[in-house]
Design an enzyme around this catalytic site. Structure first.
Site, PDB file in Angstrom:
ATOM      1  N   SER A 141       0.858  -1.201   0.000  1.00 54.87           N
ATOM      2  CA  SER A 141       0.000   0.000   0.000  1.00 54.87           C
ATOM      3  C   SER A 141       0.884   1.237   0.000  1.00 54.87           C
ATOM      4  O   SER A 141       2.068   1.154   0.373  1.00 54.87           O
ATOM      5  CB  SER A 141      -0.857  -0.015   1.268  1.00 54.87           C
ATOM      6  OG  SER A 141      -1.545   1.204   1.428  1.00 54.87           O
ATOM      7  N   TYR A 154      -1.655  -0.860  10.768  1.00 54.80           N
ATOM      8  CA  TYR A 154      -1.897  -1.156   9.339  1.00 54.80           C
ATOM      9  C   TYR A 154      -0.663  -0.805   8.507  1.00 54.80           C
ATOM     10  O   TYR A 154      -0.196  -1.612   7.699  1.00 54.80           O
ATOM     11  CB  TYR A 154      -3.118  -0.388   8.846  1.00 54.80           C
ATOM     12  CG  TYR A 154      -3.422  -0.638   7.377  1.00 54.80           C
ATOM     13  CD1 TYR A 154      -3.907  -1.873   6.945  1.00 54.80           C
ATOM     14  CD2 TYR A 154      -3.192   0.344   6.417  1.00 54.80           C
ATOM     15  CE1 TYR A 154      -4.174  -2.102   5.596  1.00 54.80           C
ATOM     16  CE2 TYR A 154      -3.456   0.117   5.072  1.00 54.80           C
ATOM     17  CZ  TYR A 154      -3.945  -1.109   4.663  1.00 54.80           C
ATOM     18  OH  TYR A 154      -4.198  -1.351   3.326  1.00 54.80           O
TER      19      TYR A 154
END
Ligand code: NDP
Length: 248
Positions: A141, A154
Site C-alpha cells: 500500500s 496497518y
C-alpha cells in the site's frame, strides 16, 4: 510473461481489487484460482468470468490457515498444470488509534496482512522452485511507504509486506527465475474501510479524503497485469500508484 494458459492464484478475490484482478487476468487468457472466505461471491465471479469465455476455479480459504493454502495448491494442480503466479491480495484495514487499544484488530491485521502473505508464499514456492519460474505479486500500500495517525499497525503490516517482497526478489529471482512485485496503491474505492470500528477514526476518515476521485479496483488490476506481463528478463519491483488528486 504471456498470460494465455498460465495459472494465477488470487487471494481476496471475493471483492474489490482481487475481483477486478481476477477478471482482468482471465480476460487475458489466464486460468484464475479464486480464493477468499465468502464462497458465494467467488461462485458469482466464476460464473461472470466463464460467461465471458474465461477459466476459473473456486477454492474457499482463510489465508491465516496453512491447511487452507495446502488445499488451494492441491485443487489447483488437479485442475490446471502449473502454478505460474500468486497475487497475495487478501487484507483488512481496521484503522484505530493506538491509545484505544484495539488489540484484537492489531492481531488480526498481523495474521491476515503479514502471515497470510507468508503462508501464500510458503504454499506456492515448492512448485515454483521446481518449475524454475513463477511470479509472486504482493499487495502492499502507499501505507507501506508512509505512516499516519490511526494507521500505526496497518502501515506497519504494509511496510512489512513491501520489505518482504524485496527480500523475496533478491533471493528468488536470480536463483530460481521467480519474480516478485510489490503493489502500493493510495486510496482505492472498495469495501476496505468497512472493518473500521474505532469511532474516533470513523468520524474523521470519511471526510479526510474530501471528494477526490479515488482509484478504482480496475486501475490496480491493470497495474498487476502490467507487472505480470513483462518479459522473463524484466522484474517490476514496485508499482506505487496514487489518485491524482490525493496529496499524501
Ligand atoms: P476489500 O475489502 O474489497 O477486499 C479484501 C479482500 O480480502 C476480500 O476479498 C476478503 O474476502 C479478503 N480477506 C480478508 N480477510 C481474509 C482472510 N482471513 N482470508 C482470506 N481472505 C480474506 O478491499 P480491497 O480490495 O481494497 O483490498 C485488497 C488489498 O488491497 C488489501 O490487502 C488492502 O490492504 C490493499 N490496499 C487497498 C487499498 C484501498 O484503498 N482500498 C489501498 C492500498 C492497498 P473474504 O471476506 O471473502 O474472505
Amino acid at each position: 510473461m504471456e498470460l494465455n494458459g498460465k495459472t494465477i492464484i488470487i487471494t481476496g478475490a471475493s471483492s474489490g481489487i482481487g475481483a477486478a484482478t481476477a477478471k482482468k487476468l482471465a480476460s487475458k487468457g489466464a486460468n484464475v484460482v479464486l480464493t477468499a472466505r465468502r464462497e458465494e461471491r467467488l461462485k458469482e465471479l466464476k460464473a461472470e468470468i466463464e460467461k465471458d469465455g474465461g477459466k476459473a476455479l473456486v477454492v474457499s480459504a482463510d489465508v491465516t490457515k496453512k491447511e487452507d493454502f495446502e488445499n488451494i495448491i492441491k485443487k489447483t494442480k488437479a485442475e490446471f498444470e502449473s502454478i505460474d503466479g500468486l497475487v497475495n491480495n487478501a487484507g483488512l484495514m481496521p484503522l484505530s488509534y493506538v491509545k484505544n487499544l484495539h488489540t484484537d484488530e492489531w492481531n488480526t491485521m498481523v495474521d491476515v496482512n503479514i502471515k497470510g502473505v507468508l503462508n501464500g508464499v510458503a504454499a506456492v514456492l515448492p512448485t515454483m522452485k521446481e518449475q524454475k519460474s513463477g511470479h509472486i505479486v504482493n499487495i502492499s500500500s502507499s501505507a507501506g511507504n508512509k505512516i499516519y495517525p490511526g494507521g500505526a499497525v496497518y502501515c506497519a503490516t504494509k511496510a512489512a509486506v513491501k520489505m518482504f517482497t524485496e527480500g523475496l526478489r533478491m533471493e528468488l529471482a536470480p536463483n530460481f527465475g521467480i519474480k516478485a512485485t510489490s503493489i502500493e496503491p493510495g486510496a482505492v474505492e472498495t469495501e476496505l474501510t468497512e472493518t473500521i470500528t474505532d469511532e474516533e477514526i470513523k468520524e474523521g476518515f470519511a471526510s479526510s479524503l474530501g471528494d477526490i476521485s479515488q482509484l478504482q479496483a480496475q486501475d490496480i488490476a491493470d497495474a498487476i497485469y502490467y507487472a505480470l506481463s513483462q518479459p522473463a528478463r524484466a522484474n517490476i519491483n514496485e508499482v506505487y500508484i496514487m489518485p491524482t488528486e490525493q496529496p499524501q
